[in-house]
Design an enzyme around this catalytic site. Structure first.
Site, PDB file in Angstrom:
ATOM      1  CB  SER A 158     -71.480 -17.817  21.254  1.00 55.45           C
ATOM      2  OG  SER A 158     -70.197 -17.176  19.977  1.00 55.45           O
ATOM      3  CB  THR A 215     -67.010 -18.451  20.358  1.00 51.35           C
ATOM      4  OG1 THR A 215     -65.702 -18.082  20.805  1.00 51.35           O
ATOM      5  CG2 THR A 215     -67.967 -18.583  22.006  1.00 51.35           C
ATOM      6  CE1 TYR A 250     -69.789 -13.109  24.623  1.00 51.32           C
ATOM      7  CE2 TYR A 250     -68.657 -14.422  23.064  1.00 51.32           C
ATOM      8  CZ  TYR A 250     -69.582 -14.208  23.090  1.00 51.32           C
ATOM      9  OH  TYR A 250     -70.916 -14.354  22.685  1.00 51.32           O
ATOM     10  CE  LYS A 298     -72.474 -15.171  24.754  1.00 53.31           C
ATOM     11  NZ  LYS A 298     -73.408 -14.822  25.140  1.00 53.31           N
ATOM     12  NE  ARG A 310     -63.998 -16.828  11.887  1.00 58.90           N
ATOM     13  CZ  ARG A 310     -62.960 -17.539  11.082  1.00 58.90           C
ATOM     14  NH1 ARG A 310     -62.982 -18.180  10.341  1.00 58.90           N
ATOM     15  NH2 ARG A 310     -62.438 -16.436  12.190  1.00 58.90           N
TER      16      ARG A 310
HETATM   17  P1  NAD Z   1     -75.386  -6.146  22.361  1.00 62.96           P
HETATM   18  O1  NAD Z   1     -74.239  -6.462  22.919  1.00 62.96           O
HETATM   19  O2  NAD Z   1     -76.130  -5.800  21.120  1.00 62.96           O
HETATM   20  O3  NAD Z   1     -76.658  -6.721  22.922  1.00 62.96           O
HETATM   21  C1  NAD Z   1     -76.667  -7.073  24.170  1.00 62.96           C
HETATM   22  C2  NAD Z   1     -77.928  -6.269  25.019  1.00 62.96           C
HETATM   23  O4  NAD Z   1     -78.025  -7.141  26.410  1.00 62.96           O
HETATM   24  C3  NAD Z   1     -77.499  -4.841  25.103  1.00 62.96           C
HETATM   25  O5  NAD Z   1     -78.786  -3.909  25.274  1.00 62.96           O
HETATM   26  C4  NAD Z   1     -76.912  -4.558  26.186  1.00 62.96           C
HETATM   27  O6  NAD Z   1     -77.194  -3.323  26.429  1.00 62.96           O
HETATM   28  C5  NAD Z   1     -77.493  -6.133  27.308  1.00 62.96           C
HETATM   29  N1  NAD Z   1     -76.999  -5.866  28.607  1.00 62.96           N
HETATM   30  C6  NAD Z   1     -75.376  -6.017  29.064  1.00 62.96           C
HETATM   31  N2  NAD Z   1     -75.589  -6.325  30.388  1.00 62.96           N
HETATM   32  C7  NAD Z   1     -76.368  -6.626  30.672  1.00 62.96           C
HETATM   33  C8  NAD Z   1     -76.967  -6.266  32.180  1.00 62.96           C
HETATM   34  N3  NAD Z   1     -76.111  -7.247  33.009  1.00 62.96           N
HETATM   35  N4  NAD Z   1     -77.832  -6.218  31.621  1.00 62.96           N
HETATM   36  C9  NAD Z   1     -79.434  -6.094  31.127  1.00 62.96           C
HETATM   37  N5  NAD Z   1     -78.660  -5.574  29.892  1.00 62.96           N
HETATM   38  C10 NAD Z   1     -77.301  -6.275  29.500  1.00 62.96           C
HETATM   39  O7  NAD Z   1     -74.978  -7.859  21.542  1.00 62.96           O
HETATM   40  P2  NAD Z   1     -75.987  -9.213  20.106  1.00 62.96           P
HETATM   41  O8  NAD Z   1     -74.677  -8.996  19.318  1.00 62.96           O
HETATM   42  O9  NAD Z   1     -77.050  -8.593  20.329  1.00 62.96           O
HETATM   43  O10 NAD Z   1     -75.689  -9.377  21.217  1.00 62.96           O
HETATM   44  C11 NAD Z   1     -76.507 -10.878  21.439  1.00 62.96           C
HETATM   45  C12 NAD Z   1     -75.810 -12.080  22.549  1.00 62.96           C
HETATM   46  O11 NAD Z   1     -75.820 -12.841  21.557  1.00 62.96           O
HETATM   47  C13 NAD Z   1     -75.430 -11.503  23.183  1.00 62.96           C
HETATM   48  O12 NAD Z   1     -74.820 -12.830  24.920  1.00 62.96           O
HETATM   49  C14 NAD Z   1     -73.837 -12.153  22.368  1.00 62.96           C
HETATM   50  O13 NAD Z   1     -72.984 -12.655  23.684  1.00 62.96           O
HETATM   51  C15 NAD Z   1     -74.643 -13.607  22.086  1.00 62.96           C
HETATM   52  N6  NAD Z   1     -74.295 -13.868  21.069  1.00 62.96           N
HETATM   53  C16 NAD Z   1     -73.889 -12.045  19.971  1.00 62.96           C
HETATM   54  C17 NAD Z   1     -72.782 -13.102  18.880  1.00 62.96           C
HETATM   55  C18 NAD Z   1     -73.039 -11.608  17.859  1.00 62.96           C
HETATM   56  O14 NAD Z   1     -72.056 -11.732  16.515  1.00 62.96           O
HETATM   57  N7  NAD Z   1     -73.666 -10.736  17.549  1.00 62.96           N
HETATM   58  C19 NAD Z   1     -72.906 -14.042  17.857  1.00 62.96           C
HETATM   59  C20 NAD Z   1     -72.747 -15.005  18.873  1.00 62.96           C
HETATM   60  C21 NAD Z   1     -73.574 -15.032  20.255  1.00 62.96           C
HETATM   61  C1  WQD Z   2     -64.748 -13.156  10.345  1.00 68.17           C
HETATM   62  C2  WQD Z   2     -63.957 -13.181   9.339  1.00 68.17           C
HETATM   63  C3  WQD Z   2     -61.950 -11.890  10.511  1.00 68.17           C
HETATM   64  C4  WQD Z   2     -62.374  -7.924  10.814  1.00 68.17           C
HETATM   65  C5  WQD Z   2     -67.299 -13.158  16.882  1.00 68.17           C
HETATM   66  C6  WQD Z   2     -66.543 -14.081  17.642  1.00 68.17           C
HETATM   67  C7  WQD Z   2     -67.540 -14.429  18.244  1.00 68.17           C
HETATM   68  C8  WQD Z   2     -68.929 -14.460  17.863  1.00 68.17           C
HETATM   69  C9  WQD Z   2     -68.990 -13.733  16.555  1.00 68.17           C
HETATM   70  C10 WQD Z   2     -70.035 -13.799  19.945  1.00 68.17           C
HETATM   71  C11 WQD Z   2     -62.637 -13.292  10.295  1.00 68.17           C
HETATM   72  C12 WQD Z   2     -62.142 -10.950   9.553  1.00 68.17           C
HETATM   73  C13 WQD Z   2     -62.587  -9.486  10.731  1.00 68.17           C
HETATM   74  C14 WQD Z   2     -61.852  -6.775  10.204  1.00 68.17           C
HETATM   75  C15 WQD Z   2     -61.206  -9.442   8.987  1.00 68.17           C
HETATM   76  N1  WQD Z   2     -69.476 -13.407  18.587  1.00 68.17           N
HETATM   77  N2  WQD Z   2     -62.005 -10.189   9.572  1.00 68.17           N
HETATM   78  N3  WQD Z   2     -61.387  -7.299   9.399  1.00 68.17           N
HETATM   79  O1  WQD Z   2     -63.583 -13.851  14.797  1.00 68.17           O
HETATM   80  O2  WQD Z   2     -66.201 -15.331  13.569  1.00 68.17           O
HETATM   81  O3  WQD Z   2     -66.518 -13.902  15.461  1.00 68.17           O
HETATM   82  O4  WQD Z   2     -68.441 -12.868  16.481  1.00 68.17           O
HETATM   83  O5  WQD Z   2     -70.489 -14.855  19.830  1.00 68.17           O
HETATM   84  O6  WQD Z   2     -67.422 -15.107  18.849  1.00 68.17           O
HETATM   85  O7  WQD Z   2     -65.072 -14.505  17.635  1.00 68.17           O
HETATM   86  O8  WQD Z   2     -66.636 -12.653  13.659  1.00 68.17           O
HETATM   87  O9  WQD Z   2     -66.886 -10.424  12.271  1.00 68.17           O
HETATM   88  O10 WQD Z   2     -64.417 -10.196  14.088  1.00 68.17           O
HETATM   89  O11 WQD Z   2     -64.481 -12.183  11.958  1.00 68.17           O
HETATM   90  O12 WQD Z   2     -60.631  -9.406   7.983  1.00 68.17           O
HETATM   91  O13 WQD Z   2     -61.694  -6.406  10.070  1.00 68.17           O
HETATM   92  O14 WQD Z   2     -63.147 -11.427   8.394  1.00 68.17           O
HETATM   93  O15 WQD Z   2     -60.391 -12.107  10.905  1.00 68.17           O
HETATM   94  O16 WQD Z   2     -61.999 -14.415   9.098  1.00 68.17           O
HETATM   95  P1  WQD Z   2     -65.299 -14.099  14.029  1.00 68.17           P
HETATM   96  P2  WQD Z   2     -65.622 -11.355  12.998  1.00 68.17           P
END
Ligand code: NAD
Ligand code: WQD
Length: 338
Positions: free
Chosen positions: A126, A128, A150, A154, A232
């Site tokens: 991520s 992040t 979190y 990562k 973003r």
């Molecule tokens: P999500 O929660 O929709 O998908 C994750 C899936 O993993 C879910 O289906 C959940 O049931 C499953 N899961 C969790 N723990 C498990 C375990 N112990 N065994 C088996 N299955 C398990 O999330 P997503 O948004 O699809 O994210 C997928 C990956 O990408 C995650 O690792 C997340 O950290 C990473 N990621 C997501 C974002 C985002 O903003 N969505 C951004 C950066 C990174």
């Molecule tokens: C986006 C923008 C908020 C909600 C997060 C995780 C990051 C990654 C992606 C997994 C920001 C603003 C948001 C709201 C708002 N996930 N906002 N009102 O914070 O960039 O990233 O998701 O890895 O780790 O931190 O995404 O969608 O929460 O926010 O004003 O109700 O929208 O302040 O500027 P973020 P977000």
């Protein structure tokens, strides 16, 4: 020869879209998911979209024995590892849950993979990991840090996977650092279905649009950005999913660890997202400005050149596509998969 890809977390938001792209690219797919944050309907919809079937194992990746049985049953070529918890705020309240599920889960998965002789992994990292650094655009070589459990999971997993590759040169690991995934498959059959009130911007806006929530709170308009709201790098989930297919294609040419940003390279403000959603979908989104959310940075966007040069991958979809597809999914599924 058709390759078989095990997708952990394949029922989740990004996993389900990646399954669509993998199946369309001719891969065979096996899903492992414990449904802790997803619904069995999602893989069913993936089969509906693609017209292809695949096996879904309701397995927790922390459960070594059951996971090993999945590897014994199938001839797996590579793993795309999405499974994990992902909510920043929840990780602060429940750090041990996050460290256990994300880190112990990944270690268990690696051990089972090594025993089965499967040593190719693509991991969901991520943006992040760039921490509170505001020096945009971020290159993969930028310093990394984390400010919450979190983010630490990562960072630690990235380190663990790098160490695994150093110890055993047969491993090939691709760390994909996603920016802000949004949108949905154009069919509206699969999409993002957060539990409870969404933390992320796009699902919050969609739920305001569909009437589940009254008003968007914009977290701060006093950032040093063009309109004062946070900036973003929103990326369409289908572009992101396609990045996994490109990363998979590239693993044959790769040695050890490779790290890629998956983002568009464009910074978009909160107000840009709101006004584009309103314009494209013709729905007003009432909002109010509230104080900044702790832990947020002013700007985060990718330098995506490395993925372009090496993976031949670029994000193709526009912000208009993202808001249209997010709304199409929400409109057709006002209560998600429920
Ligand atoms: P999500 O929660 O929709 O998908 C994750 C899936 O993993 C879910 O289906 C959940 O049931 C499953 N899961 C969790 N723990 C498990 C375990 N112990 N065994 C088996 N299955 C398990 O999330 P997503 O948004 O699809 O994210 C997928 C990956 O990408 C995650 O690792 C997340 O950290 C990473 N990621 C997501 C974002 C985002 O903003 N969505 C951004 C950066 C990174
Ligand atoms: C986006 C923008 C908020 C909600 C997060 C995780 C990051 C990654 C992606 C997994 C920001 C603003 C948001 C709201 C708002 N996930 N906002 N009102 O914070 O960039 O990233 O998701 O890895 O780790 O931190 O995404 O969608 O929460 O926010 O004003 O109700 O929208 O302040 O500027 P973020 P977000």
């Amino acid at each position: 020869m058709q390759q078989t890809i095990l997708v952990t977390g394949g029922a989740g938001y990004i996993g389900s879209h990646t399954c669509v792209c993998l199946l369309e690219a001719g891969y065979q797919v096996i899903v492992v998911d414990n449904f802790s944050n997803s619904n069995i309907i999602a893989p069913e919809r993936v089969q509906q979209i693609t017209g292809k079937t695949f096996t879904v194992h309701p397995v927790d990746i922390c459960d070594r024995k059951t996971l090993a049985a999945v590897f014994a049953e199938h001839d797996i070529d590579a793993v795309i590892h999405f499974a994990g918890f992902k909510a920043v705020g929840e990780s602060i309240e429940q750090p041990l849950n996050y460290y256990h599920n994300n880190i112990y889960g990944t270690i268990t998965l690696c051990e089972v993979m090594a025993e089965a002789g499967v040593k190719t992994m693509i991991f969901s990292s991520s943006a992040t990991v760039y921490g509170m650094n505001d020096n945009v655009p971020f290159k993969e070589s930028a310093p990394t840090s984390a400010t919450n459990p979190y983010g630490h999971t990562k960072l630690f997993i990235e380190q663990i996977l790098q160490d695994v590759c150093i110890a055993d040169p047969e491993w090939t690991v691709t760390l994909l650092r996603y920016f802000n995934p949004v949108g949905a498959h154009h069919s509206g059959l699969i999409g993002e279905d957060p539990n409870g009130v969404p933390n992320n911007l796009m699902p919050f806006i969609s739920q305001v649009a569909v009437g589940r929530l009254k008003k968007l709170k914009i977290f701060g308009n006093d950032y040093p950005t063009p309109d004062g709201t946070g900036v973003r790098d929103y990326i369409h989930v289908i572009d992101l999913a396609d990045g996994h297919v490109k990363a998979l294609e590239s693993t044959g040419k790769q040695k050890g660890v490779a790290i890629y940003n998956l983002g568009t390279g464009h910074g978009i403000s909160v107000l840009d997202v709101v006004t584009t959603f309103e314009k494209i979908n013709g729905i007003p989104i009432p909002y109010k400005i509230v104080p900044r959310r702790p832990g947020d940075i002013a700007s985060s966007f990718a330098d995506p050149k490395k993925a372009k040069n090496i993976l031949q991958w670029i994000a193709k979809k526009t912000l208009e596509d993202m808001v249209r597809d997010a709304w199409n999914w929400q409109q057709k599924n006002p209560n998600g998969y429920a």
